[in-house]
Scaffold this motif. Structure first.
Motif, PDB file in Angstrom:
ATOM      1  N   GLY A  15       0.796  -1.225   0.000  1.00 49.18           N
ATOM      2  CA  GLY A  15       0.000   0.000   0.000  1.00 49.18           C
ATOM      3  C   GLY A  15       0.826   1.270   0.000  1.00 49.18           C
ATOM      4  O   GLY A  15       0.289   2.366  -0.208  1.00 49.18           O
ATOM      5  N   GLY A  17       5.177   3.093  -0.129  1.00 44.29           N
ATOM      6  CA  GLY A  17       6.643   3.011  -0.163  1.00 44.29           C
ATOM      7  C   GLY A  17       7.218   1.978  -1.112  1.00 44.29           C
ATOM      8  O   GLY A  17       6.852   1.882  -2.290  1.00 44.29           O
ATOM      9  N   VAL A  38      -2.165  -4.227   5.419  1.00 40.73           N
ATOM     10  CA  VAL A  38      -3.119  -4.099   6.518  1.00 40.73           C
ATOM     11  C   VAL A  38      -3.968  -2.830   6.358  1.00 40.73           C
ATOM     12  O   VAL A  38      -5.056  -2.721   6.920  1.00 40.73           O
ATOM     13  N   ASN A  39      -3.467  -1.919   5.546  1.00 43.32           N
ATOM     14  CA  ASN A  39      -4.144  -0.642   5.354  1.00 43.32           C
ATOM     15  C   ASN A  39      -5.086  -0.704   4.131  1.00 43.32           C
ATOM     16  O   ASN A  39      -4.666  -1.119   3.045  1.00 43.32           O
ATOM     17  N   CYS A  56      -5.041  -7.400   4.738  1.00 43.92           N
ATOM     18  CA  CYS A  56      -4.635  -8.540   5.562  1.00 43.92           C
ATOM     19  C   CYS A  56      -3.469  -8.138   6.450  1.00 43.92           C
ATOM     20  O   CYS A  56      -2.541  -7.473   5.999  1.00 43.92           O
ATOM     21  N   ALA A 138      14.845  -6.901   3.835  1.00 43.89           N
ATOM     22  CA  ALA A 138      15.539  -6.823   5.131  1.00 43.89           C
ATOM     23  C   ALA A 138      15.926  -5.362   5.334  1.00 43.89           C
ATOM     24  O   ALA A 138      15.109  -4.459   5.102  1.00 43.89           O
ATOM     25  N   TYR A 153      13.553  -3.045  15.846  1.00 43.56           N
ATOM     26  CA  TYR A 153      13.746  -3.020  14.395  1.00 43.56           C
ATOM     27  C   TYR A 153      15.070  -3.715  14.042  1.00 43.56           C
ATOM     28  O   TYR A 153      15.116  -4.590  13.173  1.00 43.56           O
ATOM     29  N   LYS A 157      15.299  -7.295  12.058  1.00 46.60           N
ATOM     30  CA  LYS A 157      15.922  -7.405  10.731  1.00 46.60           C
ATOM     31  C   LYS A 157      17.141  -8.346  10.755  1.00 46.60           C
ATOM     32  O   LYS A 157      17.422  -9.019   9.763  1.00 46.60           O
ATOM     33  N   PRO A 183      18.077  -2.546   2.060  1.00 45.12           N
ATOM     34  CA  PRO A 183      18.167  -1.113   1.731  1.00 45.12           C
ATOM     35  C   PRO A 183      18.736  -0.297   2.888  1.00 45.12           C
ATOM     36  O   PRO A 183      18.563  -0.645   4.057  1.00 45.12           O
ATOM     37  N   PRO A 185      18.714   4.022   4.073  1.00 42.68           N
ATOM     38  CA  PRO A 185      17.586   4.942   4.253  1.00 42.68           C
ATOM     39  C   PRO A 185      16.893   5.306   2.936  1.00 42.68           C
ATOM     40  O   PRO A 185      17.525   5.799   2.003  1.00 42.68           O
ATOM     41  N   ASN A 189       7.139   6.079   4.111  1.00 41.31           N
ATOM     42  CA  ASN A 189       6.371   6.452   5.314  1.00 41.31           C
ATOM     43  C   ASN A 189       6.777   5.665   6.551  1.00 41.31           C
ATOM     44  O   ASN A 189       6.088   5.758   7.569  1.00 41.31           O
TER      45      ASN A 189
HETATM   46  N1  LIG Z   1      12.363   3.166   4.278  1.00 43.34           N
HETATM   47  C1  LIG Z   1      13.543   2.747   4.678  1.00 43.34           C
HETATM   48  O1  LIG Z   1      14.453   3.529   4.974  1.00 43.34           O
HETATM   49  C2  LIG Z   1      13.810   1.265   4.753  1.00 43.34           C
HETATM   50  C3  LIG Z   1      15.141   0.837   4.849  1.00 43.34           C
HETATM   51  C4  LIG Z   1      15.397  -0.523   4.927  1.00 43.34           C
HETATM   52  C5  LIG Z   1      14.360  -1.434   4.922  1.00 43.34           C
HETATM   53  N2  LIG Z   1      13.074  -0.988   4.843  1.00 43.34           N
HETATM   54  C6  LIG Z   1      12.008  -1.989   4.846  1.00 43.34           C
HETATM   55  O2  LIG Z   1      11.212  -1.828   3.698  1.00 43.34           O
HETATM   56  C7  LIG Z   1       9.948  -2.434   3.934  1.00 43.34           C
HETATM   57  C8  LIG Z   1       8.858  -1.508   3.412  1.00 43.34           C
HETATM   58  O3  LIG Z   1       8.836  -0.339   4.205  1.00 43.34           O
HETATM   59  P1  LIG Z   1       8.705   1.129   3.594  1.00 43.34           P
HETATM   60  O4  LIG Z   1       9.960   1.830   3.917  1.00 43.34           O
HETATM   61  O5  LIG Z   1       8.231   1.080   2.217  1.00 43.34           O
HETATM   62  O6  LIG Z   1       7.616   1.739   4.597  1.00 43.34           O
HETATM   63  P2  LIG Z   1       6.083   2.143   4.394  1.00 43.34           P
HETATM   64  O7  LIG Z   1       5.591   2.417   5.775  1.00 43.34           O
HETATM   65  O8  LIG Z   1       5.961   3.202   3.361  1.00 43.34           O
HETATM   66  O9  LIG Z   1       5.412   0.795   3.849  1.00 43.34           O
HETATM   67  C9  LIG Z   1       5.175  -0.317   4.688  1.00 43.34           C
HETATM   68  C10 LIG Z   1       3.831  -0.925   4.324  1.00 43.34           C
HETATM   69  O10 LIG Z   1       3.644  -2.099   5.142  1.00 43.34           O
HETATM   70  C11 LIG Z   1       2.295  -2.108   5.575  1.00 43.34           C
HETATM   71  N3  LIG Z   1       2.159  -2.889   6.808  1.00 43.34           N
HETATM   72  C12 LIG Z   1       2.552  -2.543   8.050  1.00 43.34           C
HETATM   73  N4  LIG Z   1       2.194  -3.482   8.931  1.00 43.34           N
HETATM   74  C13 LIG Z   1       1.567  -4.447   8.226  1.00 43.34           C
HETATM   75  C14 LIG Z   1       0.936  -5.665   8.582  1.00 43.34           C
HETATM   76  N5  LIG Z   1       0.888  -6.080   9.866  1.00 43.34           N
HETATM   77  N6  LIG Z   1       0.369  -6.418   7.611  1.00 43.34           N
HETATM   78  C15 LIG Z   1       0.383  -5.996   6.318  1.00 43.34           C
HETATM   79  N7  LIG Z   1       0.934  -4.828   5.926  1.00 43.34           N
HETATM   80  C16 LIG Z   1       1.528  -4.076   6.867  1.00 43.34           C
HETATM   81  C17 LIG Z   1       1.972  -0.646   5.818  1.00 43.34           C
HETATM   82  O11 LIG Z   1       0.563  -0.416   5.878  1.00 43.34           O
HETATM   83  C18 LIG Z   1       2.648   0.019   4.628  1.00 43.34           C
HETATM   84  O12 LIG Z   1       1.789   0.109   3.516  1.00 43.34           O
HETATM   85  C19 LIG Z   1       9.884  -2.724   5.416  1.00 43.34           C
HETATM   86  O13 LIG Z   1      10.120  -4.101   5.642  1.00 43.34           O
HETATM   87  C20 LIG Z   1      11.017  -1.905   5.974  1.00 43.34           C
HETATM   88  O14 LIG Z   1      11.512  -2.430   7.175  1.00 43.34           O
HETATM   89  C21 LIG Z   1      12.773   0.342   4.761  1.00 43.34           C
END
Ligand SMILES: NC(=O)c1ccc[n+]([C@@H]2O[C@H](COP(=O)([O-])OP(=O)(O)OC[C@H]3O[C@@H](n4cnc5c(N)ncnc54)[C@H](O)[C@@H]3O)[C@@H](O)[C@H]2O)c1
Length: 261
Positions: A15, A17, A38-39, A56, A138, A153, A157, A183, A185, A189
């Motif tokens: 949903g 990122g 989930v959203n 879900c 991861a 966190y 990870k 990844p 940073p 969101n």
């Molecule tokens: N953004 C960063 O800097 C970064 C860096 C390294 C890893 N990550 C990883 O990337 C992945 C995606 O995160 P993002 O940065 O796009 O963040 P984001 O918050 O934009 O997206 C995360 C999505 O996961 C969904 N989500 C959260 N809990 C959930 C659940 N219980 N069931 C189903 N969906 C759920 C959220 O609703 C959201 O749409 C994550 O695993 C995060 O740990 C992010």
């Protein structure tokens, strides 16, 4: 020629990122995409892409089983859903002696239990069909400690990395690959939708040799490669995409909490 023409892809956390960008990438390459989040907002993304939305919670085994149980085949599973939203040791309430157990569990539940549930269901289908690729999101915070990121966190990870490697051993003989991307940073969101404090943004930037945060699309190309046939000999790997951040020693002892000695 579309890379994933005729294939079925599942993306969790689709949903927003990185997950939303993964779903876009899969759809653009011809896959039928199942978007799990989930959203409720995932429905809009699915409509935009002509995919199927599944609202879900990935940490609910029954709900995850219902999603995967409705699929006849899965060629690529991008297991990406994740949360943070818990203060780090450098922020109020994030030190070891302050962090509430509930905050610890909340992150572990989604990032680790949620991954396990989805990994298990993906494996059930892919073992049966004797093919498939699982790509897990991861983090660089799964490869080394990161004081600017919360305890649960970092711990989750690190566990994710172990789970990916362990699963790759079992599944390789069934023609199923399991890899992770790590990844650095990325502008999403995950830290909340409020603008980040300028000083924090700058401090992170200063720790990235490329001198800027990544965009979701800069992360997803690697994940898409890991799902397609060109990476057929790649499994059990954790692949960095971080603007060089992991190559740099990031935090000085003077930045850590506590009195100087
Ligand atoms: N953004 C960063 O800097 C970064 C860096 C390294 C890893 N990550 C990883 O990337 C992945 C995606 O995160 P993002 O940065 O796009 O963040 P984001 O918050 O934009 O997206 C995360 C999505 O996961 C969904 N989500 C959260 N809990 C959930 C659940 N219980 N069931 C189903 N969906 C759920 C959220 O609703 C959201 O749409 C994550 O695993 C995060 O740990 C992010």
């Amino acid at each position: 020629m579309e890379r994933f023409a005729g294939q079925v892809a599942v993306v969790t956390g689709a949903g927003s990122g990185i997950g939303r960008e993964l779903a876009r990438g899969c759809a653009a390459e011809g896959a039928q995409v199942h978007l799990v989040d989930v959203n409720e907002s995932v429905r809009e993304v699915a409509d935009e892409l002509g995919g199927v939305a599944h609202v879900c919670d990935v940490s609910d085994p029954g709900a995850v089983r219902a999603v995967f149980g409705g699929l006849e085949s899965v060629d690529a599973a991008f297991l990406n859903a994740g949360v943070n939203g818990v203060p780090s040791m450098l922020q109020d309430g994030g030190a070891l002696d302050e962090l509430p157990f509930e905050a610890w569990r909340r992150v572990l539940t989604v990032n680790l239990d949620g991954l396990f549930c989805c990994l298990q269901e993906s494996a059930r289908i892919m073992k049966r069909q004797q093919r498939g690729s699982i790509v897990v999101t991861a983090s660089t915070a799964g490869l080394r400690p990161e004081p600017r990121v919360s305890y649960p966190y970092v711990a989750s990870k690190h566990a994710v990395v172990g789970l990916v490697k362990q699963a790759s051993l079992e599944l390789a003989g069934y023609g199923v690959r399991v890899n992770a991307i790590a990844p650095g940073p990325v502008v999403t969101n995950i830290g909340g939708t409020a603008p980040r404090p300028e000083a924090a943004v700058a401090a992170w930037e200063n720790s990235i040799p490329a001198r800027r945060w990544g965009q979701p699309s800069e992360v997803t190309d690697l994940a898409l490669l890991l799902a397609d046939a060109r990476s057929a000999w790649m499994t059990g790997g954790v692949h960095l995409v971080d603007g060089g951040a992991s190559a740099l020693t990031q935090v000085l002892s003077s930045e850590l909490p506590g009195a100087r000695r």
